[in-house]
Design a protein around this motif. Structure first.
Motif, PDB file in Angstrom:
ATOM      1  N   CYS A 263       4.354   3.732   9.167  1.00  0.00           N
ATOM      2  CA  CYS A 263       3.331   4.078   9.591  1.00  0.00           C
ATOM      3  C   CYS A 263       2.871   4.585  11.121  1.00  0.00           C
ATOM      4  O   CYS A 263       1.873   5.276  11.505  1.00  0.00           O
ATOM      5  CB  CYS A 263       2.207   2.794   9.443  1.00  0.00           C
ATOM      6  SG  CYS A 263       2.922   1.469  10.121  1.00  0.00           S
TER       7      CYS A 263
ATOM      8  N   ASN B  42       0.762  -1.171   0.179  1.00  0.00           N
ATOM      9  CA  ASN B  42       0.054  -0.086  -0.114  1.00  0.00           C
ATOM     10  C   ASN B  42       1.140   1.391   0.007  1.00  0.00           C
ATOM     11  O   ASN B  42       1.726   1.259   0.924  1.00  0.00           O
ATOM     12  CB  ASN B  42      -0.770  -0.083   1.113  1.00  0.00           C
ATOM     13  CG  ASN B  42      -1.530  -1.040   1.360  1.00  0.00           C
ATOM     14  OD1 ASN B  42      -2.639  -1.193   0.665  1.00  0.00           O
ATOM     15  ND2 ASN B  42      -1.417  -2.165   2.214  1.00  0.00           N
TER      16      ASN B  42
ATOM     17  N   GLU C 263      11.761   0.100   8.409  1.00  0.00           N
ATOM     18  CA  GLU C 263      10.963  -0.944   8.163  1.00  0.00           C
ATOM     19  C   GLU C 263      11.479  -1.670   6.849  1.00  0.00           C
ATOM     20  O   GLU C 263      12.113  -1.083   6.217  1.00  0.00           O
ATOM     21  CB  GLU C 263       9.538  -0.676   7.561  1.00  0.00           C
ATOM     22  CG  GLU C 263       8.518  -1.655   7.784  1.00  0.00           C
ATOM     23  CD  GLU C 263       7.095  -1.198   7.400  1.00  0.00           C
ATOM     24  OE1 GLU C 263       6.740  -0.371   8.338  1.00  0.00           O
ATOM     25  OE2 GLU C 263       6.485  -1.557   6.399  1.00  0.00           O
TER      26      GLU C 263
ATOM     27  N   ARG D  56       2.004 -11.603   9.107  1.00  0.00           N
ATOM     28  CA  ARG D  56       3.286 -11.306   9.140  1.00  0.00           C
ATOM     29  C   ARG D  56       4.532 -11.939   7.905  1.00  0.00           C
ATOM     30  O   ARG D  56       5.150 -11.270   7.597  1.00  0.00           O
ATOM     31  CB  ARG D  56       3.899 -11.952  10.261  1.00  0.00           C
ATOM     32  CG  ARG D  56       3.307 -11.346  11.732  1.00  0.00           C
ATOM     33  CD  ARG D  56       3.720  -9.733  11.739  1.00  0.00           C
ATOM     34  NE  ARG D  56       3.157  -8.957  12.910  1.00  0.00           N
ATOM     35  CZ  ARG D  56       3.093  -7.826  13.308  1.00  0.00           C
ATOM     36  NH1 ARG D  56       3.850  -7.151  12.237  1.00  0.00           N
ATOM     37  NH2 ARG D  56       2.439  -7.267  14.130  1.00  0.00           N
TER      38      ARG D  56
ATOM     39  N   ILE E 197       8.980  -3.408  16.504  1.00  0.00           N
ATOM     40  CA  ILE E 197       7.754  -3.600  17.122  1.00  0.00           C
ATOM     41  C   ILE E 197       7.936  -5.035  17.906  1.00  0.00           C
ATOM     42  O   ILE E 197       7.968  -5.864  17.143  1.00  0.00           O
ATOM     43  CB  ILE E 197       6.340  -3.608  16.358  1.00  0.00           C
ATOM     44  CG1 ILE E 197       6.295  -2.315  15.923  1.00  0.00           C
ATOM     45  CG2 ILE E 197       5.177  -4.241  17.194  1.00  0.00           C
ATOM     46  CD1 ILE E 197       5.214  -2.201  14.782  1.00  0.00           C
TER      47      ILE E 197
ATOM     48  N   PHE F 192      -3.189  -7.376   7.740  1.00  0.00           N
ATOM     49  CA  PHE F 192      -2.096  -8.336   7.034  1.00  0.00           C
ATOM     50  C   PHE F 192      -1.639  -9.405   8.068  1.00  0.00           C
ATOM     51  O   PHE F 192      -1.490  -9.348   9.200  1.00  0.00           O
ATOM     52  CB  PHE F 192      -0.943  -7.509   6.581  1.00  0.00           C
ATOM     53  CG  PHE F 192      -0.160  -6.728   7.756  1.00  0.00           C
ATOM     54  CD1 PHE F 192       1.074  -7.338   8.062  1.00  0.00           C
ATOM     55  CD2 PHE F 192      -0.392  -5.731   8.466  1.00  0.00           C
ATOM     56  CE1 PHE F 192       1.834  -6.824   8.930  1.00  0.00           C
ATOM     57  CE2 PHE F 192       0.303  -4.937   9.470  1.00  0.00           C
ATOM     58  CZ  PHE F 192       1.475  -5.644   9.697  1.00  0.00           C
TER      59      PHE F 192
ATOM     60  N   GLY G 152       1.993  -7.839   3.968  1.00  0.00           N
ATOM     61  CA  GLY G 152       1.659  -6.713   3.559  1.00  0.00           C
ATOM     62  C   GLY G 152       2.823  -5.487   3.932  1.00  0.00           C
ATOM     63  O   GLY G 152       3.757  -5.857   4.667  1.00  0.00           O
ATOM     64  N   THR G 153       2.754  -4.492   3.272  1.00  0.00           N
ATOM     65  CA  THR G 153       3.621  -3.379   3.626  1.00  0.00           C
ATOM     66  C   THR G 153       2.390  -2.108   3.279  1.00  0.00           C
ATOM     67  O   THR G 153       1.730  -2.001   2.410  1.00  0.00           O
ATOM     68  CB  THR G 153       4.725  -3.167   2.556  1.00  0.00           C
ATOM     69  OG1 THR G 153       5.487  -4.055   2.657  1.00  0.00           O
ATOM     70  CG2 THR G 153       5.319  -1.876   2.721  1.00  0.00           C
TER      71      THR G 153
ATOM     72  N   TYR H 178      -3.857  -5.902  17.132  1.00  0.00           N
ATOM     73  CA  TYR H 178      -3.527  -4.777  17.783  1.00  0.00           C
ATOM     74  C   TYR H 178      -4.747  -4.334  18.631  1.00  0.00           C
ATOM     75  O   TYR H 178      -5.798  -4.248  18.174  1.00  0.00           O
ATOM     76  CB  TYR H 178      -2.971  -3.702  16.933  1.00  0.00           C
ATOM     77  CG  TYR H 178      -1.588  -4.025  16.389  1.00  0.00           C
ATOM     78  CD1 TYR H 178      -0.762  -4.976  16.510  1.00  0.00           C
ATOM     79  CD2 TYR H 178      -1.386  -3.304  15.118  1.00  0.00           C
ATOM     80  CE1 TYR H 178       0.401  -5.235  15.871  1.00  0.00           C
ATOM     81  CE2 TYR H 178       0.006  -3.470  14.705  1.00  0.00           C
ATOM     82  CZ  TYR H 178       0.904  -4.465  14.998  1.00  0.00           C
ATOM     83  OH  TYR H 178       2.190  -4.412  14.351  1.00  0.00           O
TER      84      TYR H 178
ATOM     85  N   ARG I 114      -9.627  -0.011   4.913  1.00  0.00           N
ATOM     86  CA  ARG I 114      -9.161  -1.516   4.588  1.00  0.00           C
ATOM     87  C   ARG I 114      -9.792  -2.340   5.329  1.00  0.00           C
ATOM     88  O   ARG I 114     -10.320  -3.376   4.665  1.00  0.00           O
ATOM     89  CB  ARG I 114      -7.549  -1.537   4.572  1.00  0.00           C
ATOM     90  CG  ARG I 114      -7.123  -3.080   4.175  1.00  0.00           C
ATOM     91  CD  ARG I 114      -5.609  -2.946   4.592  1.00  0.00           C
ATOM     92  NE  ARG I 114      -5.055  -2.488   5.712  1.00  0.00           N
ATOM     93  CZ  ARG I 114      -3.716  -2.519   5.904  1.00  0.00           C
ATOM     94  NH1 ARG I 114      -2.903  -2.681   5.052  1.00  0.00           N
ATOM     95  NH2 ARG I 114      -3.325  -2.137   7.252  1.00  0.00           N
TER      96      ARG I 114
ATOM     97  N   PRO J  30      -4.669  -3.111  11.447  1.00  0.00           N
ATOM     98  CA  PRO J  30      -4.127  -3.203  10.171  1.00  0.00           C
ATOM     99  C   PRO J  30      -4.349  -4.616   9.664  1.00  0.00           C
ATOM    100  O   PRO J  30      -4.246  -5.727  10.481  1.00  0.00           O
ATOM    101  CB  PRO J  30      -2.427  -3.255  10.088  1.00  0.00           C
ATOM    102  CG  PRO J  30      -2.151  -2.670  11.817  1.00  0.00           C
ATOM    103  CD  PRO J  30      -3.593  -2.771  12.602  1.00  0.00           C
TER     104      PRO J  30
ATOM    105  N   GLY K  96       6.313  -5.727   5.797  1.00  0.00           N
ATOM    106  CA  GLY K  96       7.151  -4.777   6.250  1.00  0.00           C
ATOM    107  C   GLY K  96       7.340  -5.215   7.611  1.00  0.00           C
ATOM    108  O   GLY K  96       6.231  -5.330   8.310  1.00  0.00           O
TER     109      GLY K  96
ATOM    110  N   TYR L 236      -2.839   7.077   8.228  1.00  0.00           N
ATOM    111  CA  TYR L 236      -2.655   5.790   8.118  1.00  0.00           C
ATOM    112  C   TYR L 236      -3.902   4.950   9.008  1.00  0.00           C
ATOM    113  O   TYR L 236      -4.310   3.879   8.528  1.00  0.00           O
ATOM    114  CB  TYR L 236      -1.152   5.419   8.747  1.00  0.00           C
ATOM    115  CG  TYR L 236      -1.238   3.913   8.909  1.00  0.00           C
ATOM    116  CD1 TYR L 236      -1.158   2.961   7.943  1.00  0.00           C
ATOM    117  CD2 TYR L 236      -1.011   3.223  10.488  1.00  0.00           C
ATOM    118  CE1 TYR L 236      -1.091   1.707   8.147  1.00  0.00           C
ATOM    119  CE2 TYR L 236      -1.082   1.866  10.527  1.00  0.00           C
ATOM    120  CZ  TYR L 236      -0.980   1.088   9.471  1.00  0.00           C
ATOM    121  OH  TYR L 236      -0.815  -0.301   9.496  1.00  0.00           O
TER     122      TYR L 236
HETATM  123  C1  3EB Z   1       3.733  -2.866  12.050  1.00  0.00           C
HETATM  124  O1  3EB Z   1       4.265  -4.286  12.255  1.00  0.00           O
HETATM  125  C2  3EB Z   1       4.374  -2.234  11.253  1.00  0.00           C
HETATM  126  O2  3EB Z   1      -0.652  -1.674   7.495  1.00  0.00           O
HETATM  127  O3  3EB Z   1      -0.290  -3.135   5.926  1.00  0.00           O
HETATM  128  C3  3EB Z   1       3.843  -3.083   8.478  1.00  0.00           C
HETATM  129  C4  3EB Z   1       3.346  -4.075   7.259  1.00  0.00           C
HETATM  130  C5  3EB Z   1       3.268  -2.293   8.996  1.00  0.00           C
HETATM  131  C6  3EB Z   1       1.944  -3.638   6.800  1.00  0.00           C
HETATM  132  C7  3EB Z   1      -0.019  -2.639   6.869  1.00  0.00           C
HETATM  133  C8  3EB Z   1       1.866  -1.973   8.720  1.00  0.00           C
HETATM  134  C9  3EB Z   1       1.378  -2.651   7.437  1.00  0.00           C
HETATM  135  O4  3EB Z   1       2.650  -2.839  12.408  1.00  0.00           O
HETATM  136  C10 3EB Z   1       3.698  -1.486  10.294  1.00  0.00           C
END
Ligand code: 3EB
Length: 327
Positions: free
Chosen positions: A314, A127, A321, A214, A231, A212, A164-165, A201, A149, A210, A227, A142
């Motif tokens: 983000c 993204n 990242e 890992r 964290i 996605f 994702g990224t 989260y 999304r 978000p 990405g 974001y």
């Molecule tokens: C994280 O781990 C870092 O919103 O699609 C990494 C990969 C991050 C994808 C996304 C956000 C996204 O939360 C940020």
């Protein structure tokens, strides 16, 4: 030989410096950084609008095993070869009432399109948003993007979310660009034992988490990492300290790779044996690239291809990242 050739050959990524590159038949997508592509361009050329860390042009090529064919459908253009599809959707936020409505509309279009393709399974999504950190609290762009999304993807079970990224551009205002790789077979998602699943989260990071996974394992055991940042659990670590953020991110990447190794029962890519890693690095400040590059090359086993980009991350406190492809 026939058996080998009929095995699923995964798409391969490679990074090139400079603005001269050959668009061979087997290229599914060419993501161009730090340069404006020429007019009269090939459908497969995607102008990302992110700068490289050193300011020069660079390209990210995704190749498959045979000749790609290209097509378009509304705001989506795509290339297909065998088991894989690479798509790019570009919409203007103001045509959809701003964020989060644009993100919701984009993801609904994307899913609807994907359901009509033989390569229906989403594997990896990028993204590219303008001004990702603009706005305060829950109004940060974001977080608004994540809300839209999540609505657009509400029909997709969390365990089917792609890797994702989501990163921020500083030019091409108002453009929402989503690029993705999809396949005829589903990927296997991999979690990171050091990190909470992003889709779980807690509320403090925004109204919707978000969407996605890992990482995603392809049928041939290649792994496409999301990405990855500094964290742990769900909390950012090492506010403002780039070297410490890189080190924490490298530990996360190692744990992610180990988790993938456990699923595939491959010989320990994470230990540097049998590893070939292409890494794309997003740095909030391009001038930190020389030190960051040295630290990443020293700490990431098997890295053989590296692309350093300048982008906004983000969460405001994050300075770096890293996304990896393990082949
Ligand atoms: C994280 O781990 C870092 O919103 O699609 C990494 C990969 C991050 C994808 C996304 C956000 C996204 O939360 C940020």
């Amino acid at each position: 030989m026939a058996a080998l050739e009929s095995a699923v050959i995964g798409p391969r990524v490679e990074f090139h410096r400079g603005d001269q590159f050959a668009l061979d038949d087997n290229v599914l997508a060419a993501l161009v950084y730090g340069a404006t592509p020429p007019d009269n361009e090939d459908t497969r050329i995607i102008h990302v609008g992110l700068a490289t860390a050193d300011g020069g042009p660079a390209v990210e090529l995704w190749r498959t095993a045979g000749a790609a064919t290209t097509d378009a459908s509304g705001p989506i253009r795509f290339a297909v070869q065998g088991d894989f599809l690479f798509g790019c959707l570009e919409i203007h936020e103001h045509d959809h009432g701003g964020m989060p409505a644009a993100a919701e509309a984009a993801y609904r279009m994307l899913l609807e399109f994907q359901q009509r393709q033989p390569q229906r399974h989403l594997l990896r999504v990028w993204n590219h948003l303008h001004a990702i950190n603009e706005g305060a609290g829950d109004l940060e762009r974001y977080r608004q993007f994540c809300m839209g999304r999540a609505r657009g993807l509400e029909d997709l079970k969390p365990e089917y979310l792609p890797a994702g990224t989501a990163v921020g551009r500083r030019d091409r205002a108002g453009l929402l660009q989503i690029c993705w790789l999809a396949g005829t077979q589903p990927g296997r998602p991999v979690g990171n034992p050091r990190q909470v699943q992003a889709y779980r989260y807690p509320r403090q990071y925004g109204p919707a988490p978000p969407s996605f996974s890992r990482a995603i394992l392809l049928p041939n055991d290649e792994m496409l990492g999301s990405g990855t940042a500094s964290i742990v659990g769900h909390e950012s670590r090492h506010d403002g300290n780039l070297a410490a953020q890189i080190d924490e991110t490298l530990i996360n990447l190692r744990e992610l790779c180990l988790a993938g190794d456990r699923v595939t029962a491959r010989p320990q890519r994470a230990n540097g044996r049998d590893a070939a890693v292409a890494a794309k690095v997003y740095l909030r400040r391009g001038e930190t690239a020389p030190a960051a590059t040295a630290r990443i090359l020293a700490g990431l086993p098997g890295v053989n291809d590296l692309l350093m980009l300048e982008a906004d991350i983000c969460r405001r406190e994050l300075l770096v990242e890293i996304e990896c492809t393990w082949t």
